[in-house]
Design an enzyme around this catalytic site. Structure first.
Site, short mmCIF file in Angstrom:
data_model
loop_
_atom_site.label_atom_id
_atom_site.label_comp_id
_atom_site.label_asym_id
_atom_site.label_seq_id
_atom_site.Cartn_x
_atom_site.Cartn_y
_atom_site.Cartn_z
N SER A 89 2.07 7.57 -7.93
CA SER A 89 1.67 6.17 -7.94
C SER A 89 2.26 5.44 -6.73
O SER A 89 2.00 5.83 -5.59
CB SER A 89 2.09 5.52 -9.26
OG SER A 89 1.56 4.22 -9.39
N GLU A 128 -8.32 6.80 -13.00
CA GLU A 128 -7.23 6.00 -12.44
C GLU A 128 -7.37 4.51 -12.76
O GLU A 128 -6.37 3.80 -12.86
CB GLU A 128 -7.20 6.18 -10.92
CG GLU A 128 -6.78 7.55 -10.44
CD GLU A 128 -5.29 7.80 -10.58
OE1 GLU A 128 -4.57 6.90 -11.05
OE2 GLU A 128 -4.85 8.90 -10.22
N HIS A 165 -4.17 6.88 -15.30
CA HIS A 165 -3.16 6.85 -14.25
C HIS A 165 -1.80 7.24 -14.82
O HIS A 165 -1.35 6.71 -15.83
CB HIS A 165 -3.08 5.44 -13.66
CG HIS A 165 -2.05 5.27 -12.59
ND1 HIS A 165 -2.22 5.75 -11.32
CD2 HIS A 165 -0.84 4.67 -12.61
CE1 HIS A 165 -1.16 5.45 -10.60
NE2 HIS A 165 -0.29 4.78 -11.36
#
Length: 556
Positions: A238, A364, A478
């Site tokens: 991330s 995501e 995500h």
């Protein structure tokens, strides 16, 4: 399904290689000498841990909103048995809309973002995990992890323990040293204050400089732990992965010997513009703290009591605000660390010539679209896109991007994200559509662009995680891929192979082909059997091309 992926298999193994000593009994604490100091760590008999080691001076007082300063030489005896405090984290209101399934709520609350206490500005510390008994001279490869927000939270709470990586590496006969580096976080002002005032001071991107300083510390000291400073791989997820990408782009692409490879999960060179794009958030911060009347507002912010400044920062739009991934505090072009937009730096060839891996989760954008579920019509969606992600686009050019974007990401819920879930998970008529757009804009399209520009110039691999696809509303959300990397699991083994050999392949793993523009292939991670397959990176080409062109011309 979710519970099974959280399961952690801990296998005790003794490495018979001569570079490792016999694991110490629990009662014998490991020690390491750095400069004139002795650091005393902790061991479980399999992994030695040296925790909370400061790698720079505290960025407090006059050093707040300045680049990190190296430590003075160490002296004395230091206890390194507990993690240091987290860097300040912006208060978050988690997006938990009514009707969201309990499994999805559980994942968001317990597996993505956890509150870490204590937090403190004096937070520039790192943690070193080694195979038990590792001596200087072992020359083990090093994986350096940039930690922020959720990833750091889960490392500090033990869910994603670097010891798991080290233990698995010993089992494979490919031992590694794991170093996690804390830094002033990406999505908060302490690390990424942005304005004309910051630019005029020749500052900015403090968090990226923190990471650079941590990598310099590794070069100086890792040999004392048995590590090889010439064999460092930087790894992040991330914000951490975006940081890894930007470390590859800075300094004209010269890594200065700080790393020899890079591994990115859910993060590539992101579509950000000039540091002055954060001016309105800086002005709000100045106003909120009473610094507006100061002749030097930056110095005024520097001298504020921490609680006063932190309370004002908490009022900035966070990652789960309505504006979502158009974040208030981002890495931006400061003229020093980033001399141009990340996409332009890639086009200019300002990229470290090292092998790299970059990959994404399939869905995501779902997590970041829960804050936008009041967008229920195409008209509202169009207004949101033009005002939020296209605010710098001249009105005369809006249709050049908006029309093809809406066509490439149609209102048909069966084509939205979570992908391949038919008409399920449609929290609103536009939720899955917006989730597809946001996930591609910030994650998938930049990843593909990076690979297309670099795969013919350096060794590259890419992956796609489709695991946890059945998670309601979120799908392969995500950060869900972290559950595979902090195994031991197949992804863990690929990572360890890459850190050791600059190639993720080995053992009896499915052969992971290098990425190329002629054959853009992905290692795809699946639920069930088969758990892995090779697929083509050819999905949503039209939409990602539109988003990439938008990003290059009009970064956020």
């Amino acid at each position: 399904m979710l519970r099974s992926w959280r399961t952690r298999l801990i296998v005790l193994a003794i490495c018979c290689d001569s570079i490792l000593a016999t694991p110490s009994p629990r009662s014998l604490a490991p020690t390491v000498v750095l400069d004139q100091a002795t650091f005393v760590g902790v061991t479980d008999g399999v992994t030695d841990k040296f925790l909370g080691v400061p790698f720079a001076q505290p960025p407090t007082g006059d050093l707040r909103f300045r680049l990190p300063q190296p430590n003075d030489p160490y002296n004395g005896t230091h206890t390194a048995t507990a993690f240091g405090p987290s860097c300040p984290q912006q208060a978050l209101t988690l997006p938990l809309p009514s009707g969201l399934a309990s499994d999805a709520i559980d994942f968001i609350v317990n597996s993505v973002f956890q509150v870490v206490t204590p937090s403190n500005e004096d937070c520039l510390t790192l943690n070193v995990f080694t195979p038990a008994g590792t001596r200087p001279g072992a020359n083990l490869p090093v994986v350096a992890v940039t930690c922020t927000l959720g990833t750091l939270s889960l490392i500090l709470t033990g869910s994603y323990d670097g010891g798991v990586i080290v233990q698995r590496s010993v089992e494979l006969g490919e031992p590694v040293i794991y170093v996690s580096v804390n830094y002033r976080c990406r999505t908060i002002a302490f690390g990424f204050l942005a304005s004309q005032e910051v630019k005029d001071a020749g500052l900015g991107n403090f968090g990226l400089w923190d990471q650079r300083q941590g990598l310099k510390w590794i070069q100086k000291y890792i040999a004392a732990f048995g590590g090889d400073p010439t064999r460092v791989t930087i790894w992040g997820e991330s914000a951490g992965a975006i940081s890894v990408a930007l470390q590859m782009l800075t300094n004209g692409g010269n890594p200065e010997g700080l790393f020899r490879a890079a591994f990115m999960e859910s993060g590539s060179p992101i579509p950000v513009g000039d540091i002055t794009n954060g001016q309105k958030y800086y002005d709000d911060l100045v106003s909120e703290t009473g610094c507006a009347g100061s002749a030097d507002t930056l110095e005024c912010l520097r001298q504020l009591p921490f609680d006063t400044l932190n309370a004002a920062v908490d009022k900035s739009p966070g990652i789960f605000a309505f504006q979502s991934l158009n974040l208030a505090w981002l890495p931006r072009v400061d003229g020093v660390f980033l001399t141009d937009t990340p996409q332009n730096l890639v086009l200019q060839g300002s990229v470290a010539d090292v092998p790299f891996v970059t990959g994404d989760c399939d869905d995501e954008g779902t997590l970041f679209s829960l804050s936008n579920i009041n967008i229920t019509t195409q008209s509202e969606l169009a207004d949101y896109l033009t005002s939020n992600y296209m605010s710098s686009v001249p009105e005369s050019l809006n249709s050049e991007f908006l029309t093809p974007m809406l066509e490439a990401y149609p209102a048909d819920v069966t084509q939205g994200s979570p992908f391949n879930t038919s008409d399920l998970n449609a929290l609103t008529p536009e939720y899955k559509r917006l989730a597809a757009m946001q996930g591609d804009l910030v994650f998938q399209a930049p990843r593909r662009f990076f690979l297309q520009q670099r795969s013919d110039k350096q060794s590259t691999w890419s992956f796609l995680s489709k695991r946890l696809k059945a998670l309601p509303a979120l799908g392969s959300v995500h950060s869900s891929d972290l559950l595979s990397f902090y195994g031991p699991a197949d992804a863990t083994d690929y990572l360890i192979n890459f850190v050791n050999n600059l190639d993720p392949n080995g053992q009896s793993l499915l052969k992971w082909p290098q990425y190329s523009t002629e054959a853009p292939q992905l290692l795809t991670m699946l639920d069930g059997i088969p758990a892995l397959e090779i697929t083509s990176d050819t999905y949503r080409v039209e939409g990602m091309n539109v988003l990439t062109n938008l990003s290059i011309q009009f970064p956020i």
